[in-house]
Design a protein around this motif. Structure first.
Motif: not given
Length: 627
Positions: A219-228
């Motif tokens: 699991r990865r942070s969507m905020r860090l990936l710049k994805v809504d």
């Protein structure tokens, strides 16, 4: 038969006497090598072997042989001929075995034993001594058996010429060779190599695990990936530039109020200080004509100048870059410009001394030049690296801005006119500016380019004010101010005698007939400028240590305004001092302060009429010598 025996006995006796004489001649030799000596006795071939013996306890009487012993041996020769021949052959075979080559010491002992047996059977011819024995071994055989006997002893002649040491050495070599051969090191090394080769595992690459298609990833942070949350990528946010705060920000343009950093502006003490400066500046010295005093009286006045704890105080924060003495005859007022951009004022007549010091901040970078206006001593002009030239007016308590150029950095200035209305300003990039204070605004009248890469000091001729001198990196130029209306000016005279960086160049204060320069080659040079032509001759070179290092302000030799044939300069010598030299190179005086002067005074200024000297050091302290 009796004749042949007599001859044989004489030959044997002569041989023995020769051997004994040889031993006597070699008494200093500890050992004699074993070598055969052939002789003929009674028609038989005999070999005599000499065994090592000691000469320290040798007695010649022990080697004498009696005739009865020889007679007895000759009588029994026929009876024991056959037995002796067989015994001698058997003994020689036992002695000359192949083991003798490897073990020379055993062969020597068996040889001695066999020789003793032979001599025992041949009526025991022995020559006894306390330490060693000379053994005579007679090998008597017929001419018919000589060939067969020589064939049975093939190595006798080779070993007979070796010394006991050489035999021992051969024995050690053979024993070592046999020992190493018994270890079988080469076979063991070969077996070890084979074992190492067999044990090396085959090179195998690590197999990468196969990816499973249905396996869930981390699991990865969507905020860090710049994805809504819906999975759509967000637009890139514009990066804002990082603002770096300037260590020395420029002060705002325009006039600045005289705000003391170490006093309250509303205090009565500060108001009295400003009023004192304004009143003192109104009184001027009426002696416009100045005459040089003799060196003798000048030295006497210098000897009366002393320093004390009351005349030493820290006025600015950081090293002092410039100094000026107010020309007042009543009060002693000193101004100092520091590297921090501060301007410190000190009234030495005020006690306690802490109450007479006021510090201002008219600049943001080092203040490299300070002058009191010759037209109005209440005006103190200061120039800084920050590209500003200000005039401190004590009557109005304000620092007015005279000239400002934020794109350049100023190094020095001087007054072109006697009324201080026009100025010449030198830049660190080698250019010059002509400034007229009567023109409104803070810009220059003319910006002139010179041939110098940088300008350190600018100084105007005191009499012929159209001439001014500039000190560059390694050249000194003299210009004519009448050609300042041009965009580029050429020097009238160039002084190229300097080999390293130049710190300053100044005309003499009264006539301008001399020029003093300070150079990093540890020399102070004085030129004759009485006639400004195509060339100015060099008069004097003074050896002086001018290497101040990184943390000290560079030395600048200046003229004494009262005695223009003498120069003042700081010194690196111990104890610390300020020195005065004559223009001819002679030493005049040294100001020593003991504990009150414990640091180097790089910048010095002399009062124009009184015997007062002020020196500034790298810590912001001012040292004043006065009568």
């Amino acid at each position: 038969m009796s004749g042949s025996r007599a001859e044989a006995e004489e030959k044997v006796g002569s041989r023995q006497r020769l051997q004994v004489n040889e031993y006597k001649e070699n008494q200093n030799i500890a050992y004699v090598s074993l070598r055969p000596v052939q002789t003929t006795v009674l028609g038989k071939t005999a070999k005599v072997y000499l065994v090592p013996f000691s000469l320290s306890s040798y007695k010649p009487d022990q080697l004498k042989h009696s005739k009865s012993l020889l007679d007895k041996n000759s009588n029994n020769e026929v009876a024991c001929k056959k037995c002796k021949k067989a015994e001698i052959k058997k003994t020689c075979r036992r002695i000359l075995t192949p083991k003798m080559e490897a073990t020379s010491s055993k062969a020597e002992s068996s040889l001695q034993k066999s020789s003793l047996d032979v001599h025992a059977e041949s009526n025991k011819w022995q020559y006894k001594s306390t330490s060693d024995t000379v053994i005579l071994s007679a090998d008597t055989e017929s001419s018919q058996d000589g060939d067969s006997d020589e064939g049975t002893t093939p190595g006798m002649d080779d070993f007979s010429g070796l010394s006991p040491y050489e035999k021992k050495r051969l024995k050690n070599i053979s024993e070592n060779a046999n020992f190493f051969a018994s270890l079988q090191l080469s076979e063991s090394a070969a077996r070890l190599r084979e074992m190492i080769k067999k044990r090396q595992p085959p090179e195998s690459k690590r197999k990468k695990p196969k990816k499973k298609e249905n396996e869930t990833g981390c699991r990865r942070s969507m905020r860090l990936l710049k994805v809504d949350p819906s999975g759509v990528s967000l637009p890139a946010t514009p990066t804002q530039p990082i603002l770096v705060a300037d260590e020395n920000p420029l002060l705002p343009p325009g006039p600045l109020e005289m705000t003391s950093e170490n006093r309250d502006d509303n205090s009565e003490l500060f108001k009295g200080f400003l009023q004192t400066w304004a009143e003192v500046s109104k009184t001027r010295s009426k002696n416009t004509e100045k005459e040089l005093s003799s060196i003798k009286s000048y030295k006497a006045n210098l000897n009366g100048m002393i320093i004390s704890e009351d005349t030493v105080y820290k006025v600015t924060k950081g090293p002092i870059f410039s100094m000026a003495l107010h020309p007042s005859e009543i009060r002693t007022l000193v101004a100092a410009g520091a590297r921090s951009g501060q301007v410190g004022l000190w009234d030495l007549t005020h006690q306690p001394k802490e109450d007479g010091v006021y510090i201002f901040q008219p600049h943001s970078q080092p203040v490299s030049c300070l002058y009191f206006s010759p037209a109005n001593p209440a005006h103190l002009l200061s120039l800084s690296y920050d590209g500003t030239l200000r005039c401190g007016d004590f009557s109005r308590a304000v620092f007015e801005e005279v000239y400002r150029d934020e794109r350049s950095s100023f190094s020095s200035f001087d007054f072109l006119a006697e009324d201080a209305s026009t100025l010449i300003v030198g830049h660190w990039d080698g250019s010059m500016s002509l400034v007229d204070r009567r023109t409104p605004g803070t810009s220059c009248e003319k910006l002139i380019n010179s041939s110098l890469s940088k300008i350190r000091t600018v100084h105007v001729h005191p009499v012929h004010r159209q001439y001014f001198i500039t000190a560059g990196l390694r050249d000194i130029h003299i210009y004519d101010a009448r050609f300042l209306n041009r965009s580029r000016i050429k020097p009238l005279i160039s002084l190229t005698e300097h080999t390293k960086s130049i710190a300053s160049a100044y005309f003499s204060p009264l006539t301008g007939n001399r020029v003093v320069t300070t150079c990093a080659d540890c020399k102070l040079r004085i030129f004759d400028s009485s006639c400004i032509s195509s060339k100015i001759p060099l008069l004097t070179t003074i050896r002086h240590n001018t290497i101040t290092g990184r943390w000290l302000t560079r030395f600048q030799a200046v003229w004494d305004p009262k005695q223009e044939d003498c120069i003042i300069v700081g010194s690196m010598a111990h104890p610390r001092r300020v020195e005065i030299f004559h223009e001819r190179g002679k030493w005049v005086h040294s100001f020593l302060g003991g504990e009150c002067l414990s640091s180097v005074c790089s910048i010095n200024a002399m009062h124009p009429t009184r015997y007062i000297l002020a020196g500034g050091n790298s810590s912001g302290r001012i040292h004043v010598f006065m009568n």
